[in-house]
Enzyme design. Structure first.
Site, PDB file in Angstrom:
ATOM      1  CE1 TYR A 131      48.578  90.826  63.026  1.00 36.65           C
ATOM      2  CE2 TYR A 131      48.105  91.505  65.281  1.00 36.65           C
ATOM      3  CZ  TYR A 131      48.798  90.715  64.380  1.00 36.65           C
ATOM      4  OH  TYR A 131      49.697  89.798  64.851  1.00 36.65           O
ATOM      5  CE  LYS A 144      50.651  87.736  67.394  1.00 29.83           C
ATOM      6  NZ  LYS A 144      51.314  86.433  67.582  1.00 29.83           N
TER       7      LYS A 144
HETATM    8  O1  0WD Z   1      55.043  90.229  60.148  1.00 26.24           O
HETATM    9  C1  0WD Z   1      55.127  89.135  60.687  1.00 26.24           C
HETATM   10  N1  0WD Z   1      55.339  88.045  59.991  1.00 26.24           N
HETATM   11  C2  0WD Z   1      55.022  89.056  62.172  1.00 26.24           C
HETATM   12  C3  0WD Z   1      54.757  87.863  62.796  1.00 26.24           C
HETATM   13  C4  0WD Z   1      55.167  90.314  62.937  1.00 26.24           C
HETATM   14  C5  0WD Z   1      55.065  90.143  64.360  1.00 26.24           C
HETATM   15  C6  0WD Z   1      54.760  88.934  64.925  1.00 26.24           C
HETATM   16  N2  0WD Z   1      54.608  87.814  64.139  1.00 26.24           N
HETATM   17  C7  0WD Z   1      54.297  86.555  64.801  1.00 26.24           C
HETATM   18  C8  0WD Z   1      53.096  85.809  64.291  1.00 26.24           C
HETATM   19  O2  0WD Z   1      51.898  86.371  64.765  1.00 26.24           O
HETATM   20  C9  0WD Z   1      53.367  84.434  64.881  1.00 26.24           C
HETATM   21  O3  0WD Z   1      53.011  84.436  66.251  1.00 26.24           O
HETATM   22  O4  0WD Z   1      55.360  85.659  64.642  1.00 26.24           O
HETATM   23  C10 0WD Z   1      54.874  84.328  64.768  1.00 26.24           C
HETATM   24  C11 0WD Z   1      55.388  83.507  63.610  1.00 26.24           C
HETATM   25  O5  0WD Z   1      54.801  83.961  62.421  1.00 26.24           O
HETATM   26  P1  0WD Z   1      55.505  83.956  60.987  1.00 26.24           P
HETATM   27  O6  0WD Z   1      56.884  83.424  61.071  1.00 26.24           O
HETATM   28  O7  0WD Z   1      55.259  85.293  60.422  1.00 26.24           O
HETATM   29  O8  0WD Z   1      54.548  82.983  60.160  1.00 26.24           O
HETATM   30  P2  0WD Z   1      54.642  81.480  59.598  1.00 26.24           P
HETATM   31  O9  0WD Z   1      55.918  81.216  58.931  1.00 26.24           O
HETATM   32  O10 0WD Z   1      53.381  81.297  58.778  1.00 26.24           O
HETATM   33  O11 0WD Z   1      54.561  80.610  60.908  1.00 26.24           O
HETATM   34  C12 0WD Z   1      53.439  80.545  61.732  1.00 26.24           C
HETATM   35  C13 0WD Z   1      53.004  79.105  61.799  1.00 26.24           C
HETATM   36  C14 0WD Z   1      51.933  78.581  60.891  1.00 26.24           C
HETATM   37  O12 0WD Z   1      52.033  78.799  59.622  1.00 26.24           O
HETATM   38  P3  0WD Z   1      50.663  78.914  58.699  1.00 26.24           P
HETATM   39  O13 0WD Z   1      50.931  80.170  57.958  1.00 26.24           O
HETATM   40  O14 0WD Z   1      50.727  77.650  57.912  1.00 26.24           O
HETATM   41  O15 0WD Z   1      49.429  79.047  59.542  1.00 26.24           O
HETATM   42  O16 0WD Z   1      52.307  78.791  62.958  1.00 26.24           O
HETATM   43  C15 0WD Z   1      51.951  77.435  62.798  1.00 26.24           C
HETATM   44  C16 0WD Z   1      51.918  77.135  61.337  1.00 26.24           C
HETATM   45  O17 0WD Z   1      52.961  76.324  60.962  1.00 26.24           O
HETATM   46  N3  0WD Z   1      50.643  77.096  63.285  1.00 26.24           N
HETATM   47  C17 0WD Z   1      50.438  76.023  64.041  1.00 26.24           C
HETATM   48  N4  0WD Z   1      51.316  75.127  64.549  1.00 26.24           N
HETATM   49  C18 0WD Z   1      50.796  74.119  65.265  1.00 26.24           C
HETATM   50  N5  0WD Z   1      49.486  73.988  65.497  1.00 26.24           N
HETATM   51  C19 0WD Z   1      49.061  75.962  64.244  1.00 26.24           C
HETATM   52  C20 0WD Z   1      48.587  74.866  65.011  1.00 26.24           C
HETATM   53  N6  0WD Z   1      47.284  74.693  65.259  1.00 26.24           N
HETATM   54  N7  0WD Z   1      48.459  76.994  63.590  1.00 26.24           N
HETATM   55  C21 0WD Z   1      49.443  77.683  63.010  1.00 26.24           C
END
Ligand code: 0WD
Length: 271
Positions: free
Chosen positions: A155, A162
């Site tokens: 991580y 975080k």
């Molecule tokens: O296990 C998990 N999935 C966990 C996620 C466990 C605990 C926390 N999280 C957190 C993540 O760290 C994040 O903060 O939850 C949040 C959402 O994550 P998610 O739902 O797991 O992931 P995802 O569906 O990929 O959404 C995050 C999105 C990005 O997706 P990608 O994978 O394409 O990077 O954040 C967005 C993007 O759509 N993102 C941005 N949006 C605007 N501007 C940018 C940016 N520069 N960079 C990433």
């Protein structure tokens, strides 16, 4: 619970996104939503999904761009006249910084992880402030992970980001509290999403959690979404600056049950 309220949600990439689970829960509770998509690559998917909701406002926003952030909050002000809650569900670090030896973390990787995953929350809160003040207050929710409190293999720099995010939640809560704005984080257990796919060894991590968490299962996105709904609603009106774990209790375990570990090793240890 959110009838007559308006919300802004950042971080829907596809149907697996935690932000999408949250959007569905808060919309179901009566809120009208604005959502953003990061870039044209994601636009079609996000429009398809979010089109299912009632009169959504769908806007582009790369959070590293101040002009795009400005445009989102201007549009929300124009359309909604104010804002009751904001969900920040965004994180990013270069893939090479999410595996291997933490000591090799690059300056660029460290910077971008913090800019996208942490500073963005401050930029959003600043812009949300006047819109929430016109509503007499509001609620801001962000997403974090246990890797910000403890060292979790691979991580790496995202854990450091975080930790900074959780500290940012406390500082924002401190400064925005007198203006009626609450700021909290949800620390979710691992959920298979696009972002999670970037963390090396993620599938094995899911297996570990299901075995070791007191609830003996993985976290479901709907559980995170219901907690976000609670934090966006007045049911949580006395809570700010908090990190709420929605992880089946994994974070409270000091030592695994040795007999159970042995049985697991013999039978169904994850690949
Ligand atoms: O296990 C998990 N999935 C966990 C996620 C466990 C605990 C926390 N999280 C957190 C993540 O760290 C994040 O903060 O939850 C949040 C959402 O994550 P998610 O739902 O797991 O992931 P995802 O569906 O990929 O959404 C995050 C999105 C990005 O997706 P990608 O994978 O394409 O990077 O954040 C967005 C993007 O759509 N993102 C941005 N949006 C605007 N501007 C940018 C940016 N520069 N960079 C990433």
């Amino acid at each position: 619970m959110l009838e007559g309220k308006t919300g802004l949600i950042f971080g829907i990439a596809n149907k697996r996104s935690i932000a999408w689970a949250i959007a569905q829960a808060v919309a179901q509770a009566g809120a009208r939503l604005a959502v953003t998509y990061q870039n044209e690559r994601l636009e079609r998917k996000v429009r398809e999904l979010v089109g299912q909701l009632e009169r959504p406002l769908i806007l582009p926003c790369d959070v590293t761009r101040d002009d795009e952030l400005d445009a989102v909050f201007e549009a929300v002000g124009r359309e909604f006249g104010g804002l009751d809650f904001l969900v920040h569900s965004i994180a990013y670090a270069p893939r090479e910084d999410l595996e291997g030896d933490f000591v090799q973390t690059t300056r660029a990787g460290f910077g971008i992880a913090h800019e996208v995953s942490v500073y963005s929350l401050i930029g959003m809160a600043r812009r949300a402030l006047p819109l929430m003040e016109t509503r007499g207050g509001g609620s801001i929710v962000t997403m974090t992970y246990l890797g910000g409190e403890r060292a979790v293999p691979n991580y790496n720099v995202m854990g450091v980001a975080k930790a900074a995010l959780e500290s940012t939640v406390r500082y924002l809560a401190y400064y925005l509290g007198p203006r009626g704005i609450r700021v909290n984080a949800i620390s979710a257990g691992p959920i298979k999403t696009l972002a999670a796919a970037g963390v090396s060894g993620f599938s094995r991590m899911l297996g570990m959690y299901a075995q070791l968490a007191p609830l003996r299962r993985n976290t479901d996105p709907s559980e995170v979404a219901d907690t976000a709904l609670f934090l966006c609603s007045s049911l949580s009106r006395g809570i700010t600056g908090e990190v709420i774990h929605v992880d089946g209790g994994y974070h409270i375990v000091g030592m695994p049950d040795i007999d159970q570990m042995a049985a697991w090793r013999d039978k169904d240890a994850p690949e």
